[in-house]
Structure formats: structure tokens, C-alpha cells
Design a protein around this motif. Sequence first.
Motif, PDB file in Angstrom:
ATOM      1  N   ILE A 124       0.836  -1.216   0.000  1.00 42.45           N
ATOM      2  CA  ILE A 124       0.000   0.000   0.000  1.00 42.45           C
ATOM      3  C   ILE A 124       0.865   1.259   0.000  1.00 42.45           C
ATOM      4  O   ILE A 124       0.641   2.158  -0.817  1.00 42.45           O
ATOM      5  N   PRO A 125       1.878   1.380   0.879  1.00 46.14           N
ATOM      6  CA  PRO A 125       2.724   2.581   0.819  1.00 46.14           C
ATOM      7  C   PRO A 125       3.501   2.702  -0.496  1.00 46.14           C
ATOM      8  O   PRO A 125       3.783   3.810  -0.945  1.00 46.14           O
ATOM      9  N   PHE A 169       2.404   2.005  -3.462  1.00 42.68           N
ATOM     10  CA  PHE A 169       1.516   2.576  -4.459  1.00 42.68           C
ATOM     11  C   PHE A 169       1.220   4.046  -4.183  1.00 42.68           C
ATOM     12  O   PHE A 169       0.953   4.816  -5.094  1.00 42.68           O
ATOM     13  N   LYS A 170       1.267   4.429  -2.910  1.00 39.63           N
ATOM     14  CA  LYS A 170       1.002   5.812  -2.559  1.00 39.63           C
ATOM     15  C   LYS A 170       2.176   6.719  -2.909  1.00 39.63           C
ATOM     16  O   LYS A 170       1.993   7.866  -3.265  1.00 39.63           O
ATOM     17  N   HIS A 171       3.392   6.203  -2.753  1.00 40.85           N
ATOM     18  CA  HIS A 171       4.596   6.981  -3.051  1.00 40.85           C
ATOM     19  C   HIS A 171       5.189   6.493  -4.359  1.00 40.85           C
ATOM     20  O   HIS A 171       4.864   5.436  -4.859  1.00 40.85           O
TER      21      HIS A 171
END
Length: 192
Positions: A50-51, A53-55
Amino acid sequence: MLNLSVRSLSMAAIGILLLVFREQAMPAIVMCVGGLFSVPALIALVMAMIPMFKHNAGAVNPKTIAVCIVSAGSLFLGLWMLFEPAFFVAILMWVLGVMLSIAGFMQIIALLRVSRKAKTGYYLYIIPLLIFSAGIVTLLYPFKVASLPFLILGVAAIFSAVSDMINTIFISRHLPKDENTESVVDIIDEKR
């Protein structure tokens, strides 16, 4: 009294199921272990990604990449255990067979070395020979040996249920008839 009867019947049912399905028990256990590997690995993999894909990919922490790799490996192993349990049962039994064979052989060698300096009886060789033979049988028949503990557990469960029922009948015949007196069966059920 009813609680004790239900417990005895449940134990007998478990014993019968273990006897009837003992060949499928070990692969089922391997599949359960595979599921226990897969679910947490999948959750950890999703939570680690998840992190990412966010960054952007350049700002990803190396620890996150390591968690993703370990989680993916655990997920792969778990899924493999789920879909190919016979492979893992065979590997486990072959490893056990090799270990038993080596242990028995080494004990025989040790006894032969000691017999050069001191007199050893033939009876000392019985257990090492049985261990060595158990290892060879495990190597030759890995799936039959894998189901043997479930055969023993099934028979033991049935004997336990029968014994429990006989004890219940015996105790109930010797209970006092007074309504105010606490029964032995109730005392036994409370302690368990």
C-alpha cells in the motif's frame, strides 16, 4: 450425566473419523499449515505494498521491499502446501526415514566399537535394529507410515469413549438417590 454421554459419543465419533480418514489426515494438516502461511503472508504483502503505491517507486524504504519479498515467499510456500500437500508429506516422511536409519545405524556402529573392548549382549542390538528398520520402512512406504499416528489416535479415542461410557454407567449405579446430594458425575464434570 448427559454431558458425559455427549463427550463420550463425540470422542467415539472423532476416533471413527480418524480411523476412516487416516490416509487424508496428514495432507489435510499440511493444507491447514499452508493456509496458516498464506493468509498472514497475503495480508502482510498487501499492507507492505500500500505505501509503495502511494509513493513513487524511488522513495520506497528498503525494509518495505524486504517485507514484500519475505511475504511473497511465504505466500508462495503456503499456496504450494495448499495445492500439493502430498509432496510435503513425502518429504517429511523421507527426512524422518533418513534420520531414523542413520540413528539406528550409528547406534549399531557404537555398539560394535564397544564390543571390541568389552563383552556386549545381543539384546543391546535389538532397539538399534528396530530403529534402523523403522527408518527403512518409512523410506519405502512414506504415506502408510504417515497415517499410522492417526490410526493409533483413532483407536485410542474409541477406547477412551468406551471406557468413559462404562465408567459413567458404573458411577450412575452407585450414586446416592437423595436429590440434595451432589452426584459424583457432576463433581467430575466440574473438575474438567
